[in-house]
Design an enzyme around this catalytic site. Structure first.
Site, PDB file in Angstrom:
ATOM      1  N   LYS B 206     -10.677 -13.614  16.756  1.00 44.10           N
ATOM      2  CA  LYS B 206     -10.195 -12.268  16.532  1.00 44.10           C
ATOM      3  C   LYS B 206      -9.254 -12.021  17.359  1.00 44.10           C
ATOM      4  CE  LYS B 206     -11.663  -8.076  17.828  1.00 44.10           C
ATOM      5  NZ  LYS B 206     -10.547  -7.291  17.984  1.00 44.10           N
ATOM      6  N   GLU B 280     -12.228 -14.209  30.603  1.00 45.75           N
ATOM      7  CA  GLU B 280     -10.991 -13.875  31.620  1.00 45.75           C
ATOM      8  C   GLU B 280     -10.542 -12.508  31.597  1.00 45.75           C
ATOM      9  OE1 GLU B 280      -7.582 -13.690  32.919  1.00 45.75           O
ATOM     10  OE2 GLU B 280      -6.747 -14.636  31.350  1.00 45.75           O
ATOM     11  N   CYS B 314      -2.744  -9.917  32.691  1.00 49.91           N
ATOM     12  CA  CYS B 314      -3.949  -9.491  33.718  1.00 49.91           C
ATOM     13  C   CYS B 314      -3.384  -9.908  34.995  1.00 49.91           C
ATOM     14  CB  CYS B 314      -5.025 -10.349  33.000  1.00 49.91           C
ATOM     15  SG  CYS B 314      -4.475 -11.969  32.418  1.00 49.91           S
ATOM     16  N   GLU B 411      -6.851  -1.286  37.724  1.00 48.47           N
ATOM     17  CA  GLU B 411      -5.773  -2.096  37.007  1.00 48.47           C
ATOM     18  C   GLU B 411      -4.924  -1.061  35.770  1.00 48.47           C
ATOM     19  OE1 GLU B 411      -7.329  -4.660  34.111  1.00 48.47           O
ATOM     20  OE2 GLU B 411      -5.419  -6.255  34.672  1.00 48.47           O
TER      21      GLU B 411
END
Lengths: 299, 500
Positions: B206, B280, B314, B411
């Site tokens: 997906k 991850e 990331c 983040e």
């Protein structure tokens, strides 16, 4: 002024320098910005002849080309200067009178610099007395590689003094310095010793100017400017033959030092065959067609 | 030549903080990448069992170009029934043809996919930039070449698995459910699909709802390459569709790349099942610049670390830790460098920073910009022009911040860098490690021994030395702490798709 300790080495990461250059080379310069760049590059050329076979006749023709690069293109700038050996300075000076084009002369036992300092200073004074506006000197690479930084500094300072009002370009001959750290150190020595310009090469040693070396020198100029407020010029010389390369150099200057350096007072190309490629590209931009090489004078 | 003083008066520094002027005299004309040749359909269906099929509930959702806010196409919304169909197709392929063909043949399919991707590289690059907002310079030079490189790399492993796992008979899990993020749409697809197929698994993947376009173009490519039906299934949709995949009883392994919050939800829902998983997740990468670093190259590294892909990375280096002796110099140079970054049309070849991926993310980053100001940070943004429409944010620095600030801890996933200083290596390492994340860090120093000494003390899956954001298929990638579970890439990436 306080001088830095030239025994200290400023680290330069070679991989990083090359990556930065390759990223700058990806700038895509089109349309108006390309025409502007081509004309700007033309106005920054030190149109050069440095051969043993140079004669007054050859120099006169070179000067005529400098004044009028191409008869059929209107609104062309002239080149910045004509660069010759000291014996040819008076010829060039006479020929360029009233044009605003400078006469530059290599001096100091160009290209090796392997003569006693007294002779190198005489060489410089002779060129200045003959009318040179700019002096392109070479540093003592042997002394530099031997670690005699103070000697190199003192020699440059002495030549600067001998120049009087003439502007001094200091040729580092980066092809003989081997590392970017050495290029950086030689740049710093030259700027602190009084250089108005720093220049990569004589054109007699391979490799001559490269973009990574030029970037390292421009970053040295930037640091010198941050520290002292004084603007030093830059001249890559040798090996720049195409308009495409010239535009890449201009991009490097623009994005390292900015607009204030984008003129002939602070940036020069030492080149001979570059002029015609620039002219050819200007014609192409204006007409949409390439002209045959026969339409461009070889002087 | 005119003298220095008149020259200095003749130009204007770009900003009061910068002595240098990068804006005037010579500007680059627009250099747009041609995009007309890249065909985009009005609507895309689900790719299940080798065919494009309509979603069972018939619902579609729109996808916009973040640089123009215009709708470019719409994607099918896969519901539980569609996911079930995709998993069944994947199971059928796994039990059937895919398990019967030799490993060498499997490898050939992957080689073929890689080559076809290379042939259509420019098309994929253009679509990636249109759908996701990333500059064409990056999609063309980084994303798509890496996509092909990952397929080539894992194609090579397909018939050599016994050498990768000596003394073992490597066996695939079966059906892998894979959920990928919006920051590197096609590259994350490659990271997931290539090792899964090389080891003999089949997949239901997906893509993220804002960036599904290249995944469906990839599905067309898969169809063209003759891969057996059902080996790769692509279902589109939002979080709910992802959840259907994760919780489907016939999925053997889940691979997820995305936020730490969603990662935790997945981990909870998989607890107590025998499904394998790799996650991850997020990061808050620190970059340590030591006094003996090559400063100009370090500044360039910082630019690549945080402004690459609008900071939607990331492993982005979003925290700069600079040793006090060189802090002023680094910050000055960084500010000047920011002025030369070109923000704007992702399809212009000169653009350095494209559009923020979605309205939602645009709002998130802006919220953090406000938060930074509330927390007392000094904000510096470049003075560049940005387009009137679309989601654009100027490259930003936050100085005068500390570990206790949220902008340092959380983040942001945008072009925002926080800057702190340190005095000793130990202090730098402590600050680098003082975060729940541990995905990637960077070290800049001229001294090789320092790289290893400092690097070995950092709790981080990736350490880059004198560079940042470098990717290679041979290298494992993954996080410590809340940055993830398991590794992708290299031989480690194969292990994640092999039964233990």
């Amino acid at each position: 002024m306080k001088y830095p300790d030239f025994n200290q080495t400023i680290p330069i990461d070679e991989v990083g320098v090359e990556e930065r250059v390759s990223r700058l080379n990806k700038r895509s310069i089109k349309k108006d910005s390309k025409i502007q760049a081509l004309k700007m590059a033309l106005s920054m050329i030190d149109h050069t002849t440095l051969e043993g076979s140079d004669s007054p006749g050859k120099v006169i023709q070179l000067c005529k080309k400098a004044r009028q690069p191409h008869p059929a293109i209107p609104d062309l700038p002239t080149v910045a200067a004509v660069c010759v050996y000291p014996r040819m300075v008076s010829v060039a000076k006479k020929e360029l009178k009233g044009s605003g084009i400078h006469v530059a002369s290599v001096a100091t036992a160009f290209p090796s610099g392997q003569a006693p300092l007294s002779q190198r200073l005489e060489d410089t004074k002779f060129a200045v007395e003959e009318g040179a506006d700019e002096i392109d000197m070479v540093i003592s690479r042997g002394a530099f590689l031997n670690g005699e930084f103070q000697l190199v500094f003192d020699e440059i300072a002495a030549v600067k003094e001998a120049c009087g009002d003439a502007h001094l370009k200091v040729i580092l001959e980066t092809g003989e310095l081997h590392t970017f750290e050495n290029v950086r150190k030689a740049s710093d020595i030259a700027m602190h010793a009084g250089a108005d310009f720093i220049k990569t090469s004589t054109g007699k040693v391979s490799p001559a100017a490269t973009q990574p070396v030029t970037l390292v020198m421009l970053e040295a100029i930037r640091d010198f400017y941050y520290d002292t407020g004084k603007m030093i010029g830059m001249k890559p010389a040798g090996g720049i033959r195409t308009a495409k390369q010239a535009i890449q150099y201009l991009v490097i200057v623009k994005e390292t030092l900015g607009a204030a350096w984008l003129n002939k007072d602070y940036f020069r190309f030492g080149a001979s065959s570059l002029t015609n490629d620039l002219l050819m590209q200007i014609v192409k931009q204006q007409t949409g067609h390439y002209q045959s090489l026969d339409y461009f004078s070889n002087d | 030549m005119s003298n220095t003083e008149t020259k200095e008066a003749a130009y204007k520094p770009t900003s009061p903080n910068s002595k240098l002027d990068f804006a005037s005299v010579w500007e680059y004309a627009p250099a747009p990448q041609d995009s007309k040749f890249a065909e985009v359909k009005e609507q895309y269906d689900l790719f299940i069992g080798g065919k494009f099929v309509k979603p069972s509930k018939g619902r579609y959702f729109k996808s916009t170009n973040p640089a123009t806010e215009e709708v470019i196409t719409e994607f099918a919304e896969a519901t539980q029934k569609d996911v079930d169909k995709a998993v069944k197709a994947a199971r059928k392929a796994f039990e059937g043809e895919w398990s019967r063909i030799s490993a060498k043949e499997r490898g050939k399919y992957l080689y073929r996919i890689a080559r076809m991707l290379q042939e259509r590289a420019r098309e994929f690059a253009v679509l990636e930039s249109m759908d996701g907002g990333k500059p064409i310079r990056e999609s063309r030079d980084v994303d798509i070449p890496l996509v092909a490189a990952y397929f080539f790399y894992y194609a090579g492993w397909a018939d050599k698995l016994e050498y990768a796992f000596p003394g073992k008979k490597p066996e695939p899990y079966g059906v892998c459910g894979q959920i990928i993020p919006w920051n590197f749409p096609l590259l994350m697809l490659a990271w997931k699909i290539a090792p899964a197929l090389a080891t003999g698994n089949t997949v239901v993947l997906k893509p993220a709802e804002t960036t599904s376009l290249t995944a469906l173009k990839f599905a067309e490519l898969v169809k063209d390459c003759g891969l057996p039906d059902g080996v790769i299934n692509i279902v589109t949709g939002a979080g709910q569709t992802g959840s259907e995949i994760v919780n489907h009883k016939d999925v053997d392994k889940v691979a997820f790349t995305g936020s730490t919050n969603v990662g935790k939800i997945i981990q909870k829902s998989l607890a107590g099942t025998d499904k394998k998983y790799t996650l991850e997740l997020g990061g808050k990468g620190a970059m340590l610049i030591f006094e003996d670093a090559p400063i100009d190259q370090a500044v360039e590294g910082i630019i690549n670390a945080i402004y690459f892909n609008q900071g939607h990375v990331c492993c982005a280096g979003s925290r700069l830790l600079v040793q006090e002796g060189v802090a002023d110099k680094v910050i000055q140079k960084l500010k000047d460098r920011l002025e030369t970054l070109i923000v704007g049309d992702p399809l212009d070849k000169n653009t350095d920073i494209g559009a923020i991926n979605s309205k939602e993310q645009f709002e998130t980053v802006n919220k953090y910009l406000e938060l930074g100001v509330e927390e007392g940070a000094e904000v510096y943004q470049s003075k560049c022009n940005i387009p009137d429409n679309g989601y654009f944010i100027r490259p930003t620095l936050f100085t005068n911040v500390s570990q206790s600030n949220r902008v340092v801890q959380e983040e942001i996933f945008g072009p925002v860098l926080t800057v702190q200083t340190f005095r000793t290596a130990d202090e730098g390492i402590e600050k680098a490690n003082n975060t729940p994340y541990g995905l990637a860090n960077g070290v800049w120093t001229d001294k090789g021994s320092k790289i290893f000494k400092v690097g070995s003390k950092m709790r981080s899956g990736v350490i880059w030395a004198n560079t940042y954001n470098k990717f290679d298929p041979t290298s494992p990638f993954g996080g410590y702490k809340e940055s993830g579970v398991g590794r992708e890439g290299g031989m480690h990436g194969l292990a994640a798709y092999i039964k233990n």
